[in-house]
Design a protein around this motif. Sequence first.
Motif, PDB file in Angstrom:
ATOM      1  N   ARG A  13     -10.674  -1.652  -5.265  1.00  0.00           N
ATOM      2  CA  ARG A  13      -9.368  -1.023  -5.051  1.00  0.00           C
ATOM      3  C   ARG A  13      -8.303  -2.116  -5.096  1.00  0.00           C
ATOM      4  O   ARG A  13      -8.385  -3.105  -4.354  1.00  0.00           O
ATOM      5  N   ARG A  14      -7.348  -1.931  -5.988  1.00  0.00           N
ATOM      6  CA  ARG A  14      -6.274  -2.927  -6.118  1.00  0.00           C
ATOM      7  C   ARG A  14      -4.966  -2.351  -5.621  1.00  0.00           C
ATOM      8  O   ARG A  14      -4.730  -1.141  -5.700  1.00  0.00           O
ATOM      9  N   PHE A  15      -4.109  -3.216  -5.103  1.00  0.00           N
ATOM     10  CA  PHE A  15      -2.712  -2.875  -4.827  1.00  0.00           C
ATOM     11  C   PHE A  15      -1.884  -3.886  -5.603  1.00  0.00           C
ATOM     12  O   PHE A  15      -1.806  -5.049  -5.188  1.00  0.00           O
ATOM     13  N   THR A  46      -8.857  -0.777   4.054  1.00  0.00           N
ATOM     14  CA  THR A  46      -8.895  -0.231   2.688  1.00  0.00           C
ATOM     15  C   THR A  46     -10.292   0.300   2.381  1.00  0.00           C
ATOM     16  O   THR A  46     -10.452   1.373   1.787  1.00  0.00           O
ATOM     17  N   LEU A  55      -8.228   7.321   0.299  1.00  0.00           N
ATOM     18  CA  LEU A  55      -7.799   6.405  -0.750  1.00  0.00           C
ATOM     19  C   LEU A  55      -8.865   6.433  -1.851  1.00  0.00           C
ATOM     20  O   LEU A  55     -10.058   6.379  -1.547  1.00  0.00           O
TER      21      LEU A  55
END
Length: 255
Positions: A13-15, A46, A55
């Motif tokens: 998972r990237r932000f 996360t 998410l």
Amino acid sequence: MAEPLLRVEKLVRRFGGITATDNVSLDVSAGELHAIIGPNGAGKTTLISQLTGHLEPHSGSVSLAGRDITYLPAYRRCALGLARSFQITSLLLDFTAADNVALAAQAHAGTSFRFFANARKERSLRDAAHAALDRVGLGHRADVVVNKLSHGERRELELAVALASKPKLLLLDEPMAGLGVTESQRMVKLLQELRKEVSIVLVEHDMPAVFALADRISVLVYGRVIASGDPAAIRANDEVKRAYLGDQHVVTHHG
Ligand SMILES: Nc1ncnc2c1ncn2[C@@H]1O[C@H](COP(=O)(O)OP(=O)(O)OP(=O)(O)O)[C@@H](O)[C@H]1O
């Protein structure tokens, strides 16, 4: 070997430019208390949010008891036996402890919040609420409005709310946060009891509590699992010491 209750495979998972979970893989067996530790910003919350369905991952998968739940919405995961207790309180402050748990039991039973009046009266919901409150030691506070509960009692109530959905796996995000010494000792004792009945994934900064409770510990640093093993192996792991535990006083005075 039996299939794990929870299997996480290569979760990414990237932000923006940050990879908050970077190919995270881990297994949690039925009956296990699996702790996830790591410095601030390591990706623990996360990860939990991807387990609960709040998410979506960019890639990788999550399965519960062999079923792929990677893209199931949170309420469907809850119905399959996943419950989360939040880092930030999600309690209804103007309602009693029993009301909060009855509402959670009602939501799990699939009836609408519009019929809340019934949640108060409905015998099965009331009984379920009182049973969950008893399990966390709050039976005597059932009729107290949440506003009047202490911080420690609210944490216990959050656990009762999570238990109301009769989960197979409980995800706990920093249950000791903000608790004093006595309160966190009570929480450790409570988790020691609950773990006999439900598998637990525990994210926690309180290292004595983690080392007293966990069967296995996974260490996250910059989104990656740098080590996974039993408490003795984690305590002895040089990379973990360098990256996280360092000089922290890892004792088990909660024991
Ligand atoms: N919604 C978001 N938008 C942008 N960046 C985010 C978001 N959520 C998390 N991050 C970033 O992802 C990384 C991991 O954050 P996360 O909150 O998962 O870490 P954590 O291990 O739970 O930290 P803590 O121990 O402080 O709770 C951090 O760099 C954080 O700034």
